[in-house]
Design an enzyme around this catalytic site. Structure first.
Site, PDB file in Angstrom:
ATOM      1  N   CYS A 127      53.037  61.618  25.822  1.00  0.00           N
ATOM      2  CA  CYS A 127      52.097  61.853  24.794  1.00  0.00           C
ATOM      3  C   CYS A 127      50.926  61.037  24.497  1.00  0.00           C
ATOM      4  O   CYS A 127      50.843  59.935  24.897  1.00  0.00           O
ATOM      5  CB  CYS A 127      53.287  61.684  23.561  1.00  0.00           C
ATOM      6  SG  CYS A 127      54.832  62.205  23.479  1.00  0.00           S
ATOM      7  N   ARG A 133      46.946  63.149  30.384  1.00  0.00           N
ATOM      8  CA  ARG A 133      48.316  62.291  30.245  1.00  0.00           C
ATOM      9  C   ARG A 133      49.616  63.488  30.402  1.00  0.00           C
ATOM     10  O   ARG A 133      50.478  62.862  30.893  1.00  0.00           O
ATOM     11  CB  ARG A 133      48.624  61.626  29.023  1.00  0.00           C
ATOM     12  CG  ARG A 133      47.533  60.621  28.714  1.00  0.00           C
ATOM     13  CD  ARG A 133      47.465  60.474  27.152  1.00  0.00           C
ATOM     14  NE  ARG A 133      48.576  59.439  26.997  1.00  0.00           N
ATOM     15  CZ  ARG A 133      48.601  58.162  26.886  1.00  0.00           C
ATOM     16  NH1 ARG A 133      47.601  57.249  27.366  1.00  0.00           N
ATOM     17  NH2 ARG A 133      49.715  57.390  26.626  1.00  0.00           N
ATOM     18  N   GLU A 154      53.687  60.529  50.816  1.00  0.00           N
ATOM     19  CA  GLU A 154      52.843  60.853  49.685  1.00  0.00           C
ATOM     20  C   GLU A 154      51.904  62.382  49.957  1.00  0.00           C
ATOM     21  O   GLU A 154      52.006  62.901  48.980  1.00  0.00           O
ATOM     22  CB  GLU A 154      51.558  59.687  49.889  1.00  0.00           C
ATOM     23  CG  GLU A 154      50.065  59.863  49.075  1.00  0.00           C
ATOM     24  CD  GLU A 154      50.552  60.130  47.372  1.00  0.00           C
ATOM     25  OE1 GLU A 154      51.436  60.036  47.026  1.00  0.00           O
ATOM     26  OE2 GLU A 154      49.478  60.368  46.739  1.00  0.00           O
ATOM     27  N   TRP A 182      54.487  65.525  25.237  1.00  0.00           N
ATOM     28  CA  TRP A 182      55.170  65.696  26.486  1.00  0.00           C
ATOM     29  C   TRP A 182      56.774  65.594  25.911  1.00  0.00           C
ATOM     30  O   TRP A 182      57.324  64.642  25.789  1.00  0.00           O
ATOM     31  CB  TRP A 182      54.946  64.839  27.374  1.00  0.00           C
ATOM     32  CG  TRP A 182      55.456  64.895  28.748  1.00  0.00           C
ATOM     33  CD1 TRP A 182      55.134  65.927  29.821  1.00  0.00           C
ATOM     34  CD2 TRP A 182      56.721  64.102  29.370  1.00  0.00           C
ATOM     35  NE1 TRP A 182      55.880  65.783  30.806  1.00  0.00           N
ATOM     36  CE2 TRP A 182      56.565  64.734  30.625  1.00  0.00           C
ATOM     37  CE3 TRP A 182      57.659  63.347  29.221  1.00  0.00           C
ATOM     38  CZ2 TRP A 182      57.689  64.476  31.512  1.00  0.00           C
ATOM     39  CZ3 TRP A 182      58.510  62.870  29.837  1.00  0.00           C
ATOM     40  CH2 TRP A 182      58.399  63.436  31.018  1.00  0.00           C
ATOM     41  N   LYS A 221      52.149  64.815  46.900  1.00  0.00           N
ATOM     42  CA  LYS A 221      50.982  65.648  46.574  1.00  0.00           C
ATOM     43  C   LYS A 221      51.183  67.116  46.390  1.00  0.00           C
ATOM     44  O   LYS A 221      50.577  67.844  45.455  1.00  0.00           O
ATOM     45  CB  LYS A 221      49.828  65.329  47.282  1.00  0.00           C
ATOM     46  CG  LYS A 221      48.346  65.080  46.860  1.00  0.00           C
ATOM     47  CD  LYS A 221      48.556  63.491  46.017  1.00  0.00           C
ATOM     48  CE  LYS A 221      49.326  63.209  44.818  1.00  0.00           C
ATOM     49  NZ  LYS A 221      49.204  61.917  44.493  1.00  0.00           N
ATOM     50  N   LYS A 231      50.785  61.938  32.816  1.00  0.00           N
ATOM     51  CA  LYS A 231      49.819  61.069  33.844  1.00  0.00           C
ATOM     52  C   LYS A 231      50.521  59.675  33.461  1.00  0.00           C
ATOM     53  O   LYS A 231      50.411  59.110  34.652  1.00  0.00           O
ATOM     54  CB  LYS A 231      48.540  61.287  33.301  1.00  0.00           C
ATOM     55  CG  LYS A 231      47.472  60.058  33.836  1.00  0.00           C
ATOM     56  CD  LYS A 231      47.169  60.596  35.246  1.00  0.00           C
ATOM     57  CE  LYS A 231      46.458  59.614  36.046  1.00  0.00           C
ATOM     58  NZ  LYS A 231      46.564  59.827  37.558  1.00  0.00           N
ATOM     59  N   ASN A 286      54.561  58.459  20.338  1.00  0.00           N
ATOM     60  CA  ASN A 286      54.633  58.408  21.686  1.00  0.00           C
ATOM     61  C   ASN A 286      55.694  57.358  22.071  1.00  0.00           C
ATOM     62  O   ASN A 286      55.752  56.111  21.622  1.00  0.00           O
ATOM     63  CB  ASN A 286      53.301  58.168  22.293  1.00  0.00           C
ATOM     64  CG  ASN A 286      53.418  57.791  23.847  1.00  0.00           C
ATOM     65  OD1 ASN A 286      54.474  58.116  24.322  1.00  0.00           O
ATOM     66  ND2 ASN A 286      52.354  57.033  24.450  1.00  0.00           N
ATOM     67  N   GLY A 287      56.861  57.810  22.763  1.00  0.00           N
ATOM     68  CA  GLY A 287      57.875  56.799  23.306  1.00  0.00           C
ATOM     69  C   GLY A 287      59.319  57.698  22.887  1.00  0.00           C
ATOM     70  O   GLY A 287      59.249  58.564  22.577  1.00  0.00           O
ATOM     71  N   HIS A 339      67.051  63.326  63.719  1.00  0.00           N
ATOM     72  CA  HIS A 339      68.424  63.008  63.093  1.00  0.00           C
ATOM     73  C   HIS A 339      68.874  63.761  62.044  1.00  0.00           C
ATOM     74  O   HIS A 339      69.630  63.259  61.239  1.00  0.00           O
ATOM     75  CB  HIS A 339      68.260  61.265  62.718  1.00  0.00           C
ATOM     76  CG  HIS A 339      67.917  60.530  64.017  1.00  0.00           C
ATOM     77  ND1 HIS A 339      68.963  60.141  65.007  1.00  0.00           N
ATOM     78  CD2 HIS A 339      66.890  59.949  64.477  1.00  0.00           C
ATOM     79  CE1 HIS A 339      68.197  59.518  65.712  1.00  0.00           C
ATOM     80  NE2 HIS A 339      67.072  59.331  65.494  1.00  0.00           N
ATOM     81  N   GLU A 384      53.798  68.366  43.843  1.00  0.00           N
ATOM     82  CA  GLU A 384      53.471  68.365  42.326  1.00  0.00           C
ATOM     83  C   GLU A 384      52.376  69.306  41.983  1.00  0.00           C
ATOM     84  O   GLU A 384      52.645  69.779  40.919  1.00  0.00           O
ATOM     85  CB  GLU A 384      53.151  66.628  41.997  1.00  0.00           C
ATOM     86  CG  GLU A 384      52.147  66.279  42.610  1.00  0.00           C
ATOM     87  CD  GLU A 384      51.680  64.851  42.196  1.00  0.00           C
ATOM     88  OE1 GLU A 384      52.279  64.547  41.038  1.00  0.00           O
ATOM     89  OE2 GLU A 384      51.208  64.105  43.013  1.00  0.00           O
TER      90      GLU A 384
HETATM   91  C1  F6R Z   1      51.637  61.332  41.328  1.00  0.00           C
HETATM   92  C2  F6R Z   1      51.465  60.286  40.523  1.00  0.00           C
HETATM   93  C3  F6R Z   1      52.838  59.733  39.951  1.00  0.00           C
HETATM   94  C4  F6R Z   1      52.171  58.058  39.657  1.00  0.00           C
HETATM   95  C5  F6R Z   1      53.360  57.458  38.980  1.00  0.00           C
HETATM   96  C6  F6R Z   1      53.254  55.790  38.698  1.00  0.00           C
HETATM   97  O1  F6R Z   1      50.466  61.950  41.781  1.00  0.00           O
HETATM   98  O2  F6R Z   1      50.370  60.147  40.018  1.00  0.00           O
HETATM   99  O3  F6R Z   1      53.769  59.497  41.086  1.00  0.00           O
HETATM  100  O4  F6R Z   1      51.896  57.507  40.941  1.00  0.00           O
HETATM  101  O5  F6R Z   1      53.842  58.072  37.789  1.00  0.00           O
HETATM  102  O6  F6R Z   1      52.035  55.867  37.825  1.00  0.00           O
HETATM  103  P1  F6R Z   1      51.268  54.580  37.763  1.00  0.00           P
HETATM  104  O7  F6R Z   1      50.608  54.316  38.728  1.00  0.00           O
HETATM  105  O8  F6R Z   1      50.278  54.912  36.389  1.00  0.00           O
HETATM  106  O9  F6R Z   1      52.279  53.356  37.249  1.00  0.00           O
END
Ligand code: F6R
Length: 612
Positions: free
Chosen positions: A2, A27, A480, A74, A484, A607, A98-99, A503, A487
């Site tokens: 949020c 976010r 990773e 969110w 990517k 985010k 937010n929270g 395996h 997501e």
């Molecule tokens: C994926 C992504 C998330 C963040 C994760 C941690 O592309 O962005 O997996 O890496 O939510 O977020 P931070 O780095 O802000 O602690």
């Protein structure tokens, strides 16, 4: 997560709230709303989905007023819908939050027993009911607000309007960030400096437990105990221009292309291009020779950055490293030994699990460090040591330039550790520093792979499942890469250590499952090439990313026809994961664009994950 904005201004506030909410879109959110103090009282407009839906709702029923609050939601408690969208209103009180209020069910049950009716399924609405009840006793505003906050358990950042208290906004933070913005004759509240960025670059960061009464040109800030406190205003550099897309289609595309500069900014903060070694201030801030073990804690992409760095710390510096996702670490009661340095890695510096894990380490008496991109974040302020990354604001939900900035910082610190632990001499320190300082140029070269990658994404976008393989440092990069792709393109993808293929995962290989192999020309190349043969022998379609196309095994039949080789720049194996991040990101990006997904705000994602 949020996002919050509050404005006490001198101009019509609705368009300004919308402008701010657009800054907060990055976010992640699924509904949005605003409330404005108008001649009729406090009026709300809310909409499910994108900000443009809220804009339409406001065009249909305009709101005239100069004071208001806004929110991007969110969903946590209750589905994304208009009735669950913030602001929530009861009696005199209108609130955005937010929270998560953990004891909301108990509080709500108590109030419902007194006959109060709730309009939403959210935890937030209980705050409006509680504060309204306190005000109804005739308690002064500040007392009523503090009494309300004292009853809330969990995490919150709040902005609140009270009917009858014109040109006043209440704010509070515990667990979720909140800043006060200072204008000339206007005041603002925001989730971060970007939210208030269109109006001011002077902000005060509220601390844990702080609450504030905002007036036309004043901020009366109290700590959790109710004492008046001073939180100095600082000038932040996140100018509005930094959060524009410019000529790029998406923020993610822009951020991928910014990596030559963002890695250079980060590397040169740790390494001195003139003397060709680790900067003296970095060495003075830490002594890795006294560290017995590193405990890296992080989530998502930041966890993969930590996992890649582990190879460098162990190989170069002989320093044992544990890397763990923060959400597991914090509940595992891990056994820690003396001399452990806990390192939180986080773009936002606010991720709830990482922050809690960092605090747990502090409670065990461990020294802590934070590798963070938002230098004013909670982690940055609470860790004993701040190791900043300099990626600049990252708006795309999928982390790209923050990831390579984390790698830049961590690899530089691995060189520092190796030097301080006597594992390398000054000449080798200088050589490794030069290798690292050469990475931005190679990243720029890797961006030239764009065209080759676009050509294969037509095929990739039709896949239901994709497998990524890597060895050594490129194994976490394979993880990773898979993250990517899933997501932003919603294609199911898994990363595996190439040697682990036989395996189990090899059972998944067929002609419909593309296998992306990350294979820099290093000491493990031949072994990875053998895995390519194993995939090809089972009809798998291989996409090989390598700087050694001449060494790619000769395949036969359909496997030869479907093989795609994408040539990466030559680089020292020490920085291979950094340089190969670029094709991995481009592959995900172009596949998502091809599929037409919402690249910058993928479904269900946020985010900054400030809830557990
Ligand atoms: C994926 C992504 C998330 C963040 C994760 C941690 O592309 O962005 O997996 O890496 O939510 O977020 P931070 O780095 O802000 O602690």
């Amino acid at each position: 997560m949020c996002g919050i904005i509050g404005i006490i201004g001198n101009e019509p506030v609705a368009p300004r709230l919308l402008e701010s909410l657009r800054r907060l879109e990055y976010r992640g959110y699924d509904s949005a709303g605003i409330a404005v103090q108008t001649a009729k009282g406090t009026e709300r407009r809310r909409a499910e989905g994108k900000i443009r839906n809220l804009e339409t709702a406001i065009e249909d029923e305009p709101l005239a007023g100069q004071v208001g609050i806004g929110h991007t939601r969110w969903a946590t408690h209750g589905a994304p819908s208009v009735r669950n969208a913030h602001p929530h209103h009861f009696g005199q009180v209108t609130v955005v939050h937010n929270g998560i209020i953990e004891n909301f069910a108990e509080l709500k049950a108590g109030l419902m027993a007194q006959g109060e009716v709730y309009d939403s399924d959210t935890d937030t609405e209980v705050i409006a009911h509680l504060l309204n009840a306190e005000l109804a006793t005739g308690a002064p505003l500040r007392d009523a607000f503090k009494a309300t906050l004292d009853r809330l358990h969990g995490a919150y950042a709040l902005a609140i309007l009270i009917d009858g208290e014109d040109r006043t906004i209440l704010g509070a933070r515990r667990g979720s960030p909140l800043v006060v913005g200072w204008g000339g004759d206007e005041m603002y509240l925001g989730s971060d400096a970007l939210a208030v960025g269109p109006f001011t670059n002077r902000v005060s960061y509220l601390e844990e437990g702080d609450w504030v009464v905002l007036g036309q040109n004043s901020a009366e800030i109290h700590d959790a105990a109710g004492n008046l406190v001073n939180r100095p205003a600082v000038t932040v550099s996140a100018s509005a221009a930094l959060v524009e897309k410019g000529s790029y289609r998406h923020f993610m595309e822009k951020e991928v292309h910014e990596q030559p500069e963002s890695t250079q900014r980060t590397l040169t903060a740790y390494l001195d291009p003139v003397t060709g070694g680790v900067r003296a201030d970095i060495k003075a801030g830490v002594d890795f020779s006294t560290v017995s073990r590193l405990q890296i804690i992080a989530c998502g992409t930041a966890y993969y950055a930590g996992s890649i760095a582990r190879y460098a710390f162990e190989k170069l510096a002989g320093l044992p490293v544990d890397v763990e996702v923060a959400s597991e670490f914090r509940y595992r009661s891990p056994a820690m030994m003396p001399g452990v340095l806990a390192v939180a890695v986080s773009q936002s510096g606010e991720t709830a699990d990482t922050l809690a894990a960092l605090r747990w380490c502090q409670s065990q008496g461990l020294k802590t460090a934070a590798v963070v991109n938002v230098h004013t974040s909670t982690m940055a302020r609470e860790a004993d040591l701040l190791w900043p990354t300099h990626a600049g604001p990252e708006i795309g939900v999928a982390s790209t330039k923050a990831f390579t900035a984390q790698l830049s910082a961590l690899l530089s610190l691995a060189v520092t550790a190796a030097a301080q632990r006597g594992r390398i001499n000054a000449a080798e320190e200088g050589r490794l520093a030069q290798v690292l300082l050469g990475a931005p140029g190679l990243i720029a070269e890797a961006l030239g792979m764009d065209g080759d990658i676009v050509r294969i994404t037509n095929d990739l976008s039709k896949a239901r499942d994709v497998i990524y393989l890597g060895r050594g440092e490129t194994y976490p990069l394979a993880l990773e890469g898979a993250l990517k792709l899933k997501e932003i393109s919603y294609i199911h993808a898994e990363g595996y250590a190439a040697g682990e293929l036989k395996h189990g995962p090899i059972a998944l290989i067929d002609e419909n499952t593309p296998v992306v192999v990350i294979a820099p020309d290093d000491e493990l190349f031949e072994k990875t090439a053998s895995n390519v043969q194993e995939v090809a022998a089972r009809g798998g379609r291989v996409i090989m990313i390598t700087n050694a196309p001449q060494k790619v095994p000769t395949l036969s039949g359909d496997a030869a026809k479907s093989l795609k080789v994408i040539q990466a720049p030559d680089c020292d194996p020490f920085i291979a994961a950094l340089v190969y991040s670029v094709p991995i990101q481009l592959l995900a990006y172009h596949t998502a664009v091809h599929k037409g997904t919402d690249v910058d705000q993928p479904r269900n994602l946020a985010k900054s994950v400030t809830v557990e």
